[in-house]
Design an enzyme around this catalytic site. Structure first.
Site, mmCIF file in Angstrom:
data_model
loop_
_atom_site.group_PDB
_atom_site.id
_atom_site.type_symbol
_atom_site.label_atom_id
_atom_site.label_comp_id
_atom_site.label_asym_id
_atom_site.label_seq_id
_atom_site.Cartn_x
_atom_site.Cartn_y
_atom_site.Cartn_z
ATOM 1 N N LYS A 208 0.851 -1.173 0.000
ATOM 2 C CA LYS A 208 0.000 0.000 0.000
ATOM 3 C C LYS A 208 0.897 1.236 0.000
ATOM 4 O O LYS A 208 2.039 1.187 0.442
ATOM 5 C CB LYS A 208 -0.905 0.027 1.237
ATOM 6 C CG LYS A 208 -1.899 -1.118 1.316
ATOM 7 C CD LYS A 208 -2.728 -1.013 2.596
ATOM 8 C CE LYS A 208 -3.701 -2.173 2.724
ATOM 9 N NZ LYS A 208 -4.494 -2.088 3.976
ATOM 10 N N HIS A 209 0.339 2.327 -0.467
ATOM 11 C CA HIS A 209 1.114 3.568 -0.461
ATOM 12 C C HIS A 209 1.320 4.047 0.971
ATOM 13 O O HIS A 209 0.446 3.902 1.829
ATOM 14 C CB HIS A 209 0.396 4.647 -1.269
ATOM 15 C CG HIS A 209 0.326 4.357 -2.734
ATOM 16 N ND1 HIS A 209 1.451 4.300 -3.529
ATOM 17 C CD2 HIS A 209 -0.723 4.083 -3.552
ATOM 18 C CE1 HIS A 209 1.096 4.022 -4.771
ATOM 19 N NE2 HIS A 209 -0.212 3.882 -4.810
ATOM 20 N N GLU A 210 2.498 4.610 1.214
ATOM 21 C CA GLU A 210 2.792 5.157 2.532
ATOM 22 C C GLU A 210 1.792 6.261 2.852
ATOM 23 O O GLU A 210 1.389 7.028 1.975
ATOM 24 C CB GLU A 210 4.216 5.713 2.547
ATOM 25 C CG GLU A 210 4.720 6.143 3.917
ATOM 26 C CD GLU A 210 4.830 5.004 4.904
ATOM 27 O OE1 GLU A 210 3.923 4.898 5.756
ATOM 28 O OE2 GLU A 210 5.793 4.234 4.817
ATOM 29 N N ALA A 218 4.817 -0.088 -3.112
ATOM 30 C CA ALA A 218 3.803 0.548 -3.948
ATOM 31 C C ALA A 218 4.225 1.933 -4.429
ATOM 32 O O ALA A 218 3.778 2.387 -5.483
ATOM 33 C CB ALA A 218 2.486 0.651 -3.173
ATOM 34 N N ASP A 219 5.092 2.587 -3.685
ATOM 35 C CA ASP A 219 5.508 3.947 -4.044
ATOM 36 C C ASP A 219 6.611 3.968 -5.104
ATOM 37 O O ASP A 219 6.961 5.044 -5.603
ATOM 38 C CB ASP A 219 5.999 4.691 -2.796
ATOM 39 C CG ASP A 219 4.910 4.863 -1.766
ATOM 40 O OD1 ASP A 219 3.759 5.115 -2.149
ATOM 41 O OD2 ASP A 219 5.200 4.723 -0.558
#
Length: 575
Positions: A208-210, A218-219
């Site tokens: 998941k994005h931070e 994900a980033d």
């Protein structure tokens, strides 16, 4: 078990920087005989460590503070009792009633399954080294037409100019591949990780994005995709101009492609097949494809405008040979540096109403709740001012941990400047490939130098800290440190893939090569059909990592298979 007072239980996530404690529950006092202790039940986050704080309801005295990383589906008791009535000493003991599950077993099992498939493919590759088998398979697959088609349309540089014109020799020659497969492999790898992440990533936190500052898997993928787009711009423009296309004609193609990307992006990020007719009042304007389209327009036009004949072939002389792939393009570098100065000035000097100048935080409960409506600082303010709150992303990644209420778009206006910088660094990688054509050691050494340079800049900007740097790494803001860090990784990854695929030929690039050849189709397709079977189905247990992982991996694998079948049928959707 405190007879005289109840308790207020509050918590703060370890991922929430300088956040206010959030009340979880009020625990009533026990009765006088302690036969019925006061109890309260709550669910807590297991992705990051938590700090629990217990305050008494009388006088708001802090009784104890506990830091603990809870496990998924674990059942815990926090027992609070008085040790000494005279000294009013309180003890807080954490008891594990039911141990947590190992949430990483599903991803470990999936990894082993895919490694088994990889082992089978490697065995097949070794089997293909047997001449009779290889000859039979090549005759069946007939890759000659496929190679001719993709090279005539996509314009990558030849890996050699000395291959015989005899088609039989071209087919069997080890240097017959004209298109650099490493570029499509890099693009496909970024795209497949992006698809997996967008589908849910098995609901693991690192997919998941931070929430704000920091970096997860994900980033990485979007900036990598931007990077390789910049590399492809350098190669494709060089090829088109080499084959006699006028700059006016090439500019027309650039404008048309940018327009299509932006238009498709607006359509993709505003679906109405599930929510009913779309209202113009809440149409989202920014998005991934929109940013790609505008970035492509700027970087490709910049390259076309300042292209100098002979520079890419090493004909032009430069006073410093070590910078011969940089100095001929000094007008481009001045333009990019001016863009970066604009980003820095707007980010740190633009007055934002109700917010401190140069604010880079998430707002909400961050920064001790002092700036709840300042999400994104100048970047958020510019989007809300120019686009309107209803036309940007309404559910930013900061809303969960930092409980932000302001809309914020991670593909907003100000961050596009640094996306252009990222694509320009990819453009530089393409120039290295063109300038040092077939000089593998030179190409790889330049990639290493650029990676080290970007890493040093990142270390200075962040002070090797997640939160305390001059400019923290932040995907939502697309901070310059985010660009230098991800480009550092991109140069290294491209170096490894280039070495394995195009230099040593130890890897064909499969399976990532195939989606890399149809990247626009796969990206738009996975967005449009996200909620359709077989890419998604109703799960029996929505809290199960295993079920989410099976669904997300199945959907991602299907897109790899689709791209492979399209490649076999010579279908390439290009804009």
């Amino acid at each position: 078990e405190l007879p005289a007072q109840g308790l207020r239980l509050a918590a703060r996530s370890g991922a929430c920087h300088q956040c206010l404690y959030q009340l979880l529950a009020f625990v009533p006092p026990s009765n006088g005989s302690l036969s019925e202790p006061g109890t309260a039940a709550v669910m807590v986050d297991t992705q990051r460590p938590l700090t629990l704080r217990l305050n008494g309801s009388v006088g708001d005295r802090e009784l104890c503070m506990i830091q603990y990383h809870f496990g998924e589906f674990g059942n815990y008791s926090l027992v609070v009792k008085t040790l000494s009535t005279s000294a009013k000493t309180v003890s807080c003991d954490l008891v594990i009633n039911e141990g947590p599950i190992n949430s990483y077993l599903p991803i470990l099992f999936a990894f082993l399954v895919y490694m088994g498939i990889l082992a089978i493919l490697i065995a097949g590759h070794l089997f293909m080294k047997i001449d009779p088998v290889r000859s039979w398979v090549y005759k069946k697959l007939n890759p000659r037409e496929t190679d001719r088609l993709i090279n005539s349309e996509l314009g990558s540089p030849n890996t050699t100019d000395s291959v015989s014109s005899d088609p039989t020799l071209r087919l069997w020659s080890p240097v017959s591949r004209q298109r650099l497969r490493s570029l499509d492999t890099f693009r496909g790898l970024s795209l497949i990780i992006m698809v997996f992440v967008n589908y849910g990533g098995g609901k693991y936190w690192f997919f998941k994005h931070e929430s704000w500052n920091g970096l997860t898997v994900a980033d990485l993928v979007f900036p990598w995709f931007v990077f390789i787009m910049g590399t492809s711009i350098s190669l494709s423009l060089s090829s088109m101009l080499k084959w006699g296309s006028s700059k006016r004609k090439v500019l027309g193609k650039i404008l048309w492609r940018s327009f299509l990307l932006i238009l498709l992006g607006i359509i993709v990020v505003n679906p109405n097949y599930c929510l009913g007719p779309l209202s113009w009042d809440n149409l989202r304007i920014p998005g991934v494809l929109q940013r790609l389209g505008f970035t492509y327009l700027v970087v490709a036009a910049l390259e076309l405008l300042f292209t100098r004949a002979g520079a890419e072939s090493g004909i032009l002389e430069t006073p410093r040979p070590a910078l011969q792939d940089i100095l001929p393009y000094w007008p481009q570098w001045i333009f990019i540096l001016m863009l970066e100065v604009i980003w820095l000035c707007l980010t740190f000097l633009l007055p934002v109403p109700g917010c401190p100048r140069g604010y880079l935080g998430p707002g909400g409960i961050g920064d001790f709740g002092n700036y709840p409506n300042c999400t994104g600082g100048a970047a958020g303010y510019i989007d809300r001012l120019l686009l309107g709150e209803s036309h940007i992303y309404q559910h930013p990644s900061s809303s969960v941990i930092y409980q932000t209420t302001m809309p914020y778009d991670p593909e907003g206006i100000l961050g596009t400047i640094n996306t252009i910088v990222m694509a320009f660094l990819g453009l530089q990688a393409g120039k290295i490939i063109l300038f040092y054509k077939d000089q593998h050691k030179q190409i790889m050494s330049r990639f290493v130098i650029w990676s080290i340079a970007m890493g040093i800049i990142s270390a200075i900007l962040t002070r090797c800290s997640k939160e305390e740097g001059f400019v923290p790494i932040n995907k939502n803001l697309w901070s310059i440190s985010y660009v230098t860090t991800t480009s550092c990784f991109a140069f290294i990854l491209l170096l490894l893939i280039y070495y394995l695929v195009d230099v040593k030929r130890l890897w064909s690039g499969a399976p990532f090569f195939y989606p890399g050849m149809n990247s626009i189709l796969v990206y738009i397709g996975h967005e449009v059909f996200e909620n359709y079977f077989p890419f998604k189905w109703k799960m029996q247990d929505s809290q199960s990592h295993a079920e989410h992982l099976i669904q997300n991996l199945t959907a991602t694998t299907l897109w790899v298979i689709i791209s492979f079948l399209l490649y076999r049928r010579r279908i390439f959707w290009k804009i």
